[in-house]
Motif scaffolding. Structure first.
Motif, short mmCIF file in Angstrom:
data_model
loop_
_atom_site.label_atom_id
_atom_site.label_comp_id
_atom_site.label_asym_id
_atom_site.label_seq_id
_atom_site.Cartn_x
_atom_site.Cartn_y
_atom_site.Cartn_z
N GLU A 27 0.82 -1.22 0.00
CA GLU A 27 0.00 0.00 0.00
C GLU A 27 0.85 1.27 0.00
OE1 GLU A 27 -3.49 0.16 2.50
OE2 GLU A 27 -3.28 2.33 2.66
N PRO A 28 1.92 1.37 0.88
CA PRO A 28 2.72 2.61 0.82
C PRO A 28 3.36 2.84 -0.56
CG PRO A 28 3.39 1.24 2.69
CD PRO A 28 2.34 0.49 1.98
N GLU A 29 3.81 1.75 -1.19
CA GLU A 29 4.41 1.92 -2.52
C GLU A 29 3.39 2.47 -3.52
OE1 GLU A 29 7.80 -1.41 -3.21
OE2 GLU A 29 5.85 -2.19 -2.62
N LEU A 30 2.19 1.91 -3.41
CA LEU A 30 1.12 2.34 -4.32
C LEU A 30 0.76 3.81 -4.07
CD1 LEU A 30 -0.83 1.24 -6.51
CD2 LEU A 30 -2.52 1.00 -4.70
N ALA A 31 0.63 4.17 -2.76
CA ALA A 31 0.27 5.55 -2.40
C ALA A 31 1.32 6.51 -2.93
CB ALA A 31 0.14 5.68 -0.89
N ARG A 32 2.63 6.13 -2.81
CA ARG A 32 3.69 7.01 -3.30
C ARG A 32 3.68 7.11 -4.82
NH1 ARG A 32 7.88 4.48 0.89
NH2 ARG A 32 6.95 5.49 2.69
N HIS A 33 3.35 6.01 -5.47
CA HIS A 33 3.28 6.02 -6.93
C HIS A 33 2.24 7.05 -7.39
CE1 HIS A 33 2.95 4.70 -11.07
NE2 HIS A 33 1.68 4.45 -10.88
N PHE A 34 1.04 7.00 -6.79
CA PHE A 34 0.01 7.95 -7.21
C PHE A 34 0.34 9.38 -6.76
CE2 PHE A 34 -2.62 4.06 -7.76
CZ PHE A 34 -2.89 4.26 -9.11
N GLY A 35 1.00 9.50 -5.59
CA GLY A 35 1.43 10.83 -5.13
C GLY A 35 2.39 11.45 -6.13
N ARG A 36 3.35 10.63 -6.62
CA ARG A 36 4.33 11.10 -7.60
C ARG A 36 3.63 11.53 -8.90
NH1 ARG A 36 7.86 7.13 -6.02
NH2 ARG A 36 6.95 5.70 -7.52
N LEU A 37 2.70 10.68 -9.34
CA LEU A 37 1.98 11.02 -10.58
C LEU A 37 1.22 12.33 -10.41
CD1 LEU A 37 0.49 7.64 -11.84
CD2 LEU A 37 2.49 8.84 -12.69
N ALA A 38 0.58 12.51 -9.23
CA ALA A 38 -0.21 13.72 -8.99
C ALA A 38 0.68 14.96 -9.03
CB ALA A 38 -0.94 13.62 -7.65
N ARG A 39 1.92 14.83 -8.46
CA ARG A 39 2.81 16.00 -8.46
C ARG A 39 3.33 16.31 -9.86
NH1 ARG A 39 4.23 13.57 -3.74
NH2 ARG A 39 6.06 12.55 -4.62
N ARG A 40 3.43 15.27 -10.69
CA ARG A 40 3.94 15.47 -12.05
C ARG A 40 2.87 16.03 -12.99
NH1 ARG A 40 7.48 10.27 -13.77
NH2 ARG A 40 7.27 11.34 -15.74
N THR A 41 1.62 16.02 -12.54
CA THR A 41 0.53 16.46 -13.40
C THR A 41 0.00 17.78 -12.89
OG1 THR A 41 -0.02 14.14 -13.63
CG2 THR A 41 -1.65 15.70 -14.42
N HIS A 42 -0.07 18.79 -13.75
CA HIS A 42 -0.58 20.08 -13.30
C HIS A 42 -2.05 19.96 -12.96
CE1 HIS A 42 -0.34 24.46 -12.99
NE2 HIS A 42 -1.62 24.40 -13.27
N ASN A 43 -2.45 20.57 -11.87
CA ASN A 43 -3.86 20.59 -11.49
C ASN A 43 -4.15 21.86 -10.72
OD1 ASN A 43 -3.40 20.02 -8.53
ND2 ASN A 43 -2.43 18.23 -9.45
N LEU A 44 -5.44 22.10 -10.45
CA LEU A 44 -5.82 23.37 -9.84
C LEU A 44 -5.38 23.52 -8.39
CD1 LEU A 44 -9.09 23.73 -11.76
CD2 LEU A 44 -7.63 25.68 -11.28
N GLN A 45 -4.96 22.41 -7.78
CA GLN A 45 -4.39 22.53 -6.43
C GLN A 45 -2.96 23.06 -6.50
OE1 GLN A 45 -6.65 20.16 -6.99
NE2 GLN A 45 -8.05 20.49 -5.30
N GLN A 46 -2.36 23.02 -7.70
CA GLN A 46 -0.98 23.48 -7.86
C GLN A 46 -0.86 24.89 -8.41
OE1 GLN A 46 1.36 20.70 -10.07
NE2 GLN A 46 0.96 19.05 -8.64
N GLY A 47 -1.81 25.29 -9.21
CA GLY A 47 -1.68 26.62 -9.79
C GLY A 47 -2.76 26.91 -10.81
N ILE A 48 -2.69 28.11 -11.36
CA ILE A 48 -3.67 28.60 -12.32
C ILE A 48 -3.68 27.72 -13.58
CG2 ILE A 48 -2.02 30.27 -13.29
CD1 ILE A 48 -4.39 32.23 -13.61
N TYR A 49 -4.85 27.60 -14.20
CA TYR A 49 -5.07 26.66 -15.31
C TYR A 49 -5.87 27.41 -16.38
CZ TYR A 49 -5.46 21.65 -16.66
OH TYR A 49 -5.35 20.42 -17.25
N PRO A 50 -5.25 28.41 -17.04
CA PRO A 50 -6.05 29.33 -17.89
C PRO A 50 -6.36 28.78 -19.29
CG PRO A 50 -3.75 29.99 -17.95
CD PRO A 50 -3.81 28.76 -17.07
N LEU A 51 -6.78 27.52 -19.37
CA LEU A 51 -6.98 26.83 -20.64
C LEU A 51 -8.27 27.31 -21.31
CD1 LEU A 51 -5.68 24.51 -22.34
CD2 LEU A 51 -7.16 22.95 -21.09
#
Ligand code: PLP
Length: 461
Positions: A27-51
């Motif tokens: 489970e920790p490995e899986l959680a870190r995998h998705f955490g890493r993917l989330a940080r690598r993907t821009h989203n509105l929790q990270q910043g402005i998204y003026p698309l």
């Protein structure tokens, strides 16, 4: 899950001999995998998204909480009506609110996206003409600036696309419209404000011309964020609308989840709406399947119900104050446009609403392309605007900041663009290499589109 019963129904030569080689991790490995993917993907929790065109506004957390309530999230579509009265009431009420917001008489919440709403609307338009015995109407008139789904939906319905030109101010050229309308026109399909973010001031004339030619007027509601609570497509003369709940009404979209594209109609088109309809009867609600003129079902069950709960919460939270969404969306967009004007210039002089189109063609930086600027923005933690759309503007950059951005965030974006333009003037080659900081650098987009590799293989295959 394949129990012994199911496996027994498969022919012997189609059964696995060995277990599937699926990765097995803790489970920790899986959680870190998705955490890493989330940080690598821009989203509105990270910043402005003026698309531009996509209305990537912040989705309030309370919507998620409400959609997770057991009575909503745990509903099963095969439950008896008597046990889902709350869900039916929510949908029935949402239909009425969307009707009030758009000036339409009846809504169906079934379509699963904006494009699906377009298709549903055009099928109803075809059914309407067929019911009047008019079988010659095989064309849809669509502006040259339209979103790609408009002509695609028309083609999916077997209708031919007739393009109407935009004038110098970016709005529909009325003289050209008159030339395009004919006894073959089934519908005129518009969005307002249009994809350049410019309000079609002559919309009442457009409606009169379309109706005089025997056509219906279809409203692509993807840009309703500019008008919600302020003006209604029904009052402008539109006969059918679709809304993108995942744009204007803050339900997740893109990688965030399924969308919802309800369609609304004037009373004379109500009999053609998809089946079933939710009816209020006595003190309760029931599903009406007995609708002989309906175009039928367009999606399994009742649509993406979780999205409907989120949109209901969003509208309920604003109540009569929902016009503030549009006012703030237009304000942020105009502010950003003025901040960027010295550096980029906008494509058109006309006053834009919730989004605007800039272009790099007037920049003093040599050989600067919209793509270069967009890719370099990623290095500064800013999601790029939509590029090369609408296709009527060369080197287009379409910004839509939405109402959920602060003045500080808009200033920051403007400063980043200015810094990149300075950099482009000093070192023109550098931009062609961007992004430098992203997990993936400049991709070969042609190969990615032509030869996508989307399968996963074990490393020791
Ligand atoms: C997003 C959009 C659509 C299509 O909506 P989907 O929900 O993505 O299918 C249609 N028209 C315009 C102007 C849009 O911005």
């Amino acid at each position: 899950m394949d129990g012994p019963g199911l496996a027994a129904t498969l022919p012997d030569d189609q059964r696995r001999r060995r277990p599937a080689r699926l990765p097995s991790v803790s489970e920790p490995e899986l959680a870190r995998h998705f955490g890493r993917l989330a940080r690598r993907t821009h989203n509105l929790q990270q910043g402005i998204y003026p698309l531009g065109s996509c209305t990537m506004k912040y989705n309030p957390a309370v919507n998620e909480e409400m959609a997770q309530l057991e009575g909503f999230a745990g509903c099963h579509p095969y439950q008896p009506e008597a046990t889902i009265q709350g869900a039916l009431e929510l949908m029935w009420t949402l239909e009425r609110w969307l009707g009030t917001i758009t000036g339409m008489d009846a809504f169906s919440l079934q379509p699963a996206a904006g494009a699906h709403g377009e298709w549903t609307g055009l099928r109803m338009i075809q059914a309407w003409h067929a019911a009047s015995g008019d079988l010659t109407r095989t064309e849809v008139v669509i502006p040259d600036s339209a979103h790609g789904t408009n002509p695609a939906s028309a083609a999916q319905c077997g209708l031919a696309v007739v393009t109407v030109r935009s004038g110098a101010d970016g709005t529909v050229d009325l003289e050209d419209l008159v030339r395009r309308l004919s006894p073959r026109t089934a519908a005129v399909m518009l969005t307002n404000p249009n994809t350049l973010g410019i309000f079609e001031r002559e919309i009442a004339t457009v409606a009169r011309l379309a109706h005089a030619a025997g056509a219906l007027l279809y409203y692509d509601g993807a840009n309703l964020n500019a008008l919600v609570g302020m003006a209604r497509p029904g009052d402008m003369g539109f006969d059918i609308v679709h809304l993108n709940l995942h744009k204007t009404f803050s339900t997740p979209h893109g990688g965030g989840g399924p969308g919802a594209g309800p369609v609304g109609v004037r009373a004379r088109l109500e009999p053609f709406l998809p089946t079933p309809r939710i009816e209020r009867e006595g003190g309760g609600y029931r599903l009406d399947e007995d609708r002989p003129r309906s175009i039928g079902k367009v999606r399994s069950f009742y649509g993406n119900f979780g999205m409907l709960v989120r949109a209901y919460c969003y509208i309920r939270a604003y109540g009569d104050g929902i016009a503030q969404v549009a006012q703030d969306a237009v304000l942020t967009s105009r502010y950003l446009r003025h901040r960027l004007a010295p550096a980029l210039g906008t494509a058109l002089a006309s006053d834009s609403f919730h989004e605007f189109v800039a272009t790099t063609t007037r920049s003093t930086a040599p050989r600067l392309r919209a793509l270069d600027l967009a890719k370099r923005m990623i290095d500064f933690g800013i999601y790029p605007p939509t590029v090369y759309f609408p296709t009527t503007v060369p080197e287009a950059l379409m910004f839509e900041p939405t109402e959920t951005e602060s003045r500080a965030a808009l200033d920051d974006l403007a400063e980043v663009v200015t810094a990149i333009l300075d950099e482009a003037a000093a070192d023109p080659e550098r931009l062609h290499m961007a992004p430098e900081q992203a997990p993936v650098g400049r991709v070969d987009e042609v190969s990615a589109a032509r030869h996508p590799e989307v399968r996963w293989w074990p490393a020791d295959r």
